[in-house]
Design an enzyme around this catalytic site. Structure first.
Site, PDB file in Angstrom:
ATOM      1  NE  ARG A 225       3.116  -7.230   5.244  1.00 41.46           N
ATOM      2  CZ  ARG A 225       2.922  -6.842   3.988  1.00 41.46           C
ATOM      3  NH1 ARG A 225       2.695  -7.740   3.062  1.00 41.46           N
ATOM      4  NH2 ARG A 225       2.972  -5.572   3.658  1.00 41.46           N
TER       5      ARG A 225
ATOM      6  CG  HIS B 241      -4.814 -10.489   5.671  1.00 43.00           C
ATOM      7  ND1 HIS B 241      -4.973 -10.722   4.331  1.00 43.00           N
ATOM      8  CD2 HIS B 241      -4.126  -9.321   5.763  1.00 43.00           C
ATOM      9  CE1 HIS B 241      -4.416  -9.728   3.633  1.00 43.00           C
ATOM     10  NE2 HIS B 241      -3.888  -8.880   4.471  1.00 43.00           N
TER      11      HIS B 241
ATOM     12  CE  LYS C  16      -3.425  -1.999  -2.201  1.00 40.47           C
ATOM     13  NZ  LYS C  16      -3.234  -2.865  -1.026  1.00 40.47           N
TER      14      LYS C  16
ATOM     15  CB  SER D  40      -3.454  -9.424  -1.168  1.00 38.45           C
ATOM     16  OG  SER D  40      -3.872  -9.539   0.162  1.00 38.45           O
TER      17      SER D  40
HETATM   18  N1  COA Z   1      -0.372 -10.793   6.201  1.00 41.16           N
HETATM   19  C1  COA Z   1      -0.362 -10.807   4.864  1.00 41.16           C
HETATM   20  N2  COA Z   1      -0.426  -9.712   4.111  1.00 41.16           N
HETATM   21  C2  COA Z   1      -0.497  -8.549   4.732  1.00 41.16           C
HETATM   22  C3  COA Z   1      -0.495  -8.429   6.124  1.00 41.16           C
HETATM   23  C4  COA Z   1      -0.429  -9.629   6.871  1.00 41.16           C
HETATM   24  N3  COA Z   1      -0.426  -9.630   8.196  1.00 41.16           N
HETATM   25  N4  COA Z   1      -0.556  -7.133   6.454  1.00 41.16           N
HETATM   26  C5  COA Z   1      -0.589  -6.462   5.305  1.00 41.16           C
HETATM   27  N5  COA Z   1      -0.564  -7.309   4.274  1.00 41.16           N
HETATM   28  C6  COA Z   1      -0.537  -6.983   2.845  1.00 41.16           C
HETATM   29  C7  COA Z   1      -1.898  -6.705   2.296  1.00 41.16           C
HETATM   30  O1  COA Z   1      -2.498  -7.879   1.819  1.00 41.16           O
HETATM   31  C8  COA Z   1      -1.580  -5.732   1.191  1.00 41.16           C
HETATM   32  O2  COA Z   1      -1.153  -6.437   0.077  1.00 41.16           O
HETATM   33  P1  COA Z   1      -1.335  -5.849  -1.395  1.00 41.16           P
HETATM   34  O3  COA Z   1      -0.737  -4.479  -1.406  1.00 41.16           O
HETATM   35  O4  COA Z   1      -0.586  -6.840  -2.179  1.00 41.16           O
HETATM   36  O5  COA Z   1      -2.807  -5.843  -1.638  1.00 41.16           O
HETATM   37  C9  COA Z   1      -0.371  -4.968   1.695  1.00 41.16           C
HETATM   38  O6  COA Z   1       0.200  -5.806   2.676  1.00 41.16           O
HETATM   39  C10 COA Z   1      -0.695  -3.660   2.295  1.00 41.16           C
HETATM   40  O7  COA Z   1      -1.655  -3.880   3.325  1.00 41.16           O
HETATM   41  P2  COA Z   1      -2.397  -2.710   4.005  1.00 41.16           P
HETATM   42  O8  COA Z   1      -1.446  -1.705   4.539  1.00 41.16           O
HETATM   43  O9  COA Z   1      -3.383  -3.273   4.960  1.00 41.16           O
HETATM   44  O10 COA Z   1      -3.048  -1.972   2.776  1.00 41.16           O
HETATM   45  P3  COA Z   1      -4.488  -1.976   2.309  1.00 41.16           P
HETATM   46  O11 COA Z   1      -4.579  -1.277   1.021  1.00 41.16           O
HETATM   47  O12 COA Z   1      -5.033  -3.358   2.349  1.00 41.16           O
HETATM   48  O13 COA Z   1      -5.201  -1.079   3.428  1.00 41.16           O
HETATM   49  C11 COA Z   1      -5.597   0.925   4.723  1.00 41.16           C
HETATM   50  C12 COA Z   1      -4.657   0.140   3.838  1.00 41.16           C
HETATM   51  C13 COA Z   1      -7.004   0.480   4.517  1.00 41.16           C
HETATM   52  C14 COA Z   1      -5.345   0.662   6.159  1.00 41.16           C
HETATM   53  C15 COA Z   1      -5.423   2.402   4.417  1.00 41.16           C
HETATM   54  O14 COA Z   1      -5.222   2.573   3.037  1.00 41.16           O
HETATM   55  C16 COA Z   1      -6.588   3.228   4.837  1.00 41.16           C
HETATM   56  O15 COA Z   1      -6.854   3.382   5.993  1.00 41.16           O
HETATM   57  N6  COA Z   1      -7.313   3.762   3.874  1.00 41.16           N
HETATM   58  C17 COA Z   1      -8.444   4.658   4.146  1.00 41.16           C
HETATM   59  C18 COA Z   1      -8.118   6.050   3.694  1.00 41.16           C
HETATM   60  C19 COA Z   1      -7.464   6.787   4.817  1.00 41.16           C
HETATM   61  O16 COA Z   1      -7.996   6.948   5.887  1.00 41.16           O
HETATM   62  N7  COA Z   1      -6.259   7.272   4.531  1.00 41.16           N
HETATM   63  C20 COA Z   1      -5.491   8.023   5.485  1.00 41.16           C
HETATM   64  C21 COA Z   1      -4.710   7.108   6.383  1.00 41.16           C
HETATM   65  S1  COA Z   1      -3.814   8.049   7.555  1.00 41.16           S
END
Ligand code: COA
Length: 181
Positions: A107, A34, A58, A146
């Site tokens: 990723r 991140h 989560k 994460s």
């Molecule tokens: N380096 C390390 N880890 C990374 C990464 C990076 N560059 N990019 C993503 N990850 C990991 C995250 O840590 C996370 O790990 P985990 O599942 O073990 O916790 C996983 O990859 C997924 O990341 P991400 O896609 O960012 O998921 P998130 O739950 O953290 O966030 C949102 C997702 C917030 C973007 C999305 O759920 C959202 O927008 N929610 C709001 C509701 C909404 O609007 N929904 C409709 C969307 S169209």
């Protein structure tokens, strides 16, 4: 009068040229993957907001406030980066705060499937002109997530170099951790 006009033109130019982006996620906890994306995105935009989301699907290890506070400390050397938190629909938050872009890190090809769906849905929901922007994660961080960091630490494994030092200390506090190397 002429000076006033010049000032207002200058202000308009600044407003037009200021590009604000949002980098959003749960960050439970933030990893070096991140941080890599934040550092690189901060060089592409005038302002970058790290948006810590409360994801109802989560069960977080760190509270929202803990996550915000840790990210603020870790990014304190990046002057154009601020940290906020939000709940609800991403597009509502983006539109309300008039972001120009939403940054996402890719990723692996497996991320692509989900990201393209989300980007296409958001393209319908975002205000006109707001773009999803994707950065390829640096190869040394492409396997990090994460959950994996938490699982490894909970089983006494070592994640040194994969998460910021401050986060490492905080996760170790949450588990009674001894690093087995
Ligand atoms: N380096 C390390 N880890 C990374 C990464 C990076 N560059 N990019 C993503 N990850 C990991 C995250 O840590 C996370 O790990 P985990 O599942 O073990 O916790 C996983 O990859 C997924 O990341 P991400 O896609 O960012 O998921 P998130 O739950 O953290 O966030 C949102 C997702 C917030 C973007 C999305 O759920 C959202 O927008 N929610 C709001 C509701 C909404 O609007 N929904 C409709 C969307 S169209």
């Amino acid at each position: 009068m002429e000076r006033l006009n010049l000032v207002s033109i200058e202000r308009k130019k600044q407003k037009i040229m200021t590009k604000r982006a949002l980098y959003t996620g749960s960050f439970d906890p933030m990893t070096n993957g991140h941080l890599d994306i934040i550092t690189r995105a901060s060089k592409m935009f005038d302002e970058l907001v790290v948006g810590v989301i409360v994801n109802p699907n989560k069960n977080p290890l760190f509270t929202k406030d803990e996550r915000v506070s840790m990210i603020e400390k870790i990014t304190s050397d990046l002057p154009n980066v601020t940290v906020e938190s939000f709940e609800g629909l991403l597009a509502d938050y983006v539109n309300k705060n008039r972001f120009d872009a939403v940054v996402r890190g890719l990723r692996a090809t497996s991320d692509f499937e989900y990201e393209i769906q989300m980007a296409q849905m958001n393209a319908r929901l975002f205000n006109e002109g707001t773009e999803s922007v994707f950065l390829m994660t640096s190869p040394e961080y492409s396997f990090i997530s994460s959950s994996m960091m938490k699982e490894v630490v909970s089983l006494n494994g070592c994640v040194d170099g994969l998460v910021p030092e401050m986060i490492l200390e905080k996760i170790k506090e949450k588990y009674t951790h001894k690093c087995n190397k």
